[in-house]
Motif scaffolding. Structure first.
Motif, PDB file in Angstrom:
ATOM      1  N   PRO A 129       0.610  -0.997   0.138  1.00 25.91           N
ATOM      2  CA  PRO A 129       0.244   0.002   0.002  1.00 25.91           C
ATOM      3  C   PRO A 129       0.919   1.417   0.064  1.00 25.91           C
ATOM      4  N   ILE A 130       0.112   2.497  -1.060  1.00 27.56           N
ATOM      5  CA  ILE A 130       0.933   3.488  -0.961  1.00 27.56           C
ATOM      6  C   ILE A 130       0.360   5.087  -0.852  1.00 27.56           C
ATOM      7  N   ARG A 131      -1.269   4.443  -0.376  1.00 25.28           N
ATOM      8  CA  ARG A 131      -1.871   5.474   0.155  1.00 25.28           C
ATOM      9  C   ARG A 131      -3.214   4.912   0.354  1.00 25.28           C
ATOM     10  N   VAL A 132      -3.973   5.338   1.404  1.00 20.65           N
ATOM     11  CA  VAL A 132      -4.949   5.423   1.641  1.00 20.65           C
ATOM     12  C   VAL A 132      -5.836   5.869   1.347  1.00 20.65           C
ATOM     13  N   PHE A 133      -6.942   6.480   1.043  1.00 19.99           N
ATOM     14  CA  PHE A 133      -8.199   7.731   1.015  1.00 19.99           C
ATOM     15  C   PHE A 133      -9.032   7.106   2.049  1.00 19.99           C
ATOM     16  N   ARG A 134      -9.141   7.137   2.669  1.00 22.70           N
ATOM     17  CA  ARG A 134     -10.584   6.765   3.817  1.00 22.70           C
ATOM     18  C   ARG A 134     -12.180   7.885   3.500  1.00 22.70           C
ATOM     19  N   SER A 135     -13.498   6.980   4.360  1.00 24.05           N
ATOM     20  CA  SER A 135     -14.674   7.752   4.117  1.00 24.05           C
ATOM     21  C   SER A 135     -14.466   8.983   5.629  1.00 24.05           C
ATOM     22  N   ASN A 136     -14.832   9.972   5.116  1.00 26.10           N
ATOM     23  CA  ASN A 136     -14.953  10.608   6.145  1.00 26.10           C
ATOM     24  C   ASN A 136     -15.624  11.716   6.218  1.00 26.10           C
TER      25      ASN A 136
END
Length: 286
Positions: A167-174
């Motif tokens: 994994p290089i990036r995680v964009f979570r639901s906010n």
């Protein structure tokens, strides 16, 4: 087309579940599952198993999936153009209907380079027409020598970008913070090869058209996701490891390693861009 100074690309999407009523798994035939978007003869399918895109001074080329997907996982193997590929952009991304003005999009873009300079891996996430969430990386290997796997996992809780399953990036639901998250608009898989003046060192280095045509090859794809307009609830309940995929302890360590050593731009830390403080979602750190 021969080898030499050309780009060979292979798309391989790892199958993470068995097919279900709401799920869709596609693999093996570009002629059946994809359609060209631009480039005319520069989009060339060879026997349905291999597809080539070429870029010259007149046009680039692209193709997309015929079906739309709402959540899923896509893994793609790429081998990028060696040597001087300045000004070229190779893409793999998901996007909903852009004519609405409020589209969703998840981007992998590979910005070309001069000989001896590293590619820039550019990522972005759009939700309801708003992007400006760029993170950029250099890679810990030469992406022009061998094929490497680039992946997008998209479920109701997060979007994860991976390179060779790291994994290089995680964009979570906010959404609890008022940040829109892509969850209602099905997206097509899109791939393209095109030219952009801004792509190399902010536009300082232009494309050397004497190196054209630049060529990208795509091969051996699989697509595992929830198909079409089934609706959020149906897709959210589709079996498959991508539906609940998240970071484990090892993944968190790998994410920190990449972001510490190879991230070259993070919009969350751009104080010139956001002098009053970063966007809300930046307050939560993995």
């Amino acid at each position: 087309m021969g080898d030499g100074p050309v780009m060979k690309m292979v798309i391989a999407v790892a199958i993470m579940m068995t097919a279900t009523v709401n799920g869709a798994i596609l693999s093996g035939n570009f002629l059946g599952d994809f359609e060209p978007t631009f480039g005319d003869h520069r989009v060339k399918a060879m026997g349905g198993q291999l597809l080539a895109l070429s870029l010259d001074q007149y046009s680039g080329a692209g193709f997309r999936s015929k079906k739309d997907f709402l959540f899923g996982r896509v893994d793609m193997q790429l081998k990028l153009v060696p040597g001087d590929s300045a000004g070229t952009v190779t893409t793999f991304y998901l996007t909903s209907d852009q004519s609405t003005g409020r589209h969703d999009e998840i981007d992998f873009e590979f910005l070309g380079n001069q000989s001896g300079q590293p590619y820039t891996l550019h990522t972005n996430v759009f939700s309801q027409g708003k992007g400006d969430r760029e993170q950029q990386f250099h890679l810990w290997f030469d992406p022009t020598i061998n094929f490497h796997t680039y992946s997008i996992v998209w479920n109701t809780r997060l979007i994860m970008f991976l390179v060779d399953n790291t994994p290089i990036r995680v964009f979570r639901s906010n959404e609890d913070m008022g940040v829109p998250f892509p969850k209602n608009q099905p997206m097509k898989i899109q791939c393209s090869l095109w030219s952009a003046d801004w792509a190399t060192q902010g536009g300082l280095i232009k494309t050397d058209w004497s190196k054209a045509p630049f060529v990208a090859y795509y091969k051996s794809y699989n697509i595992d996701g929830c198909e079409g307009m089934s609706g959020k609830s149906a897709c959210a309940n589709t079996p498959g490891s991508w539906r609940t995929h998240d970071l484990d302890a090892y993944g968190r360590r790998r994410l920190r390693w990449v972001q510490t050593n190879y991230m070259i731009y993070n919009y969350c830390k751009d104080t010139k861009r956001y002098p009053q403080g970063p966007p809300k979602e930046c307050q939560r750190v993995e």
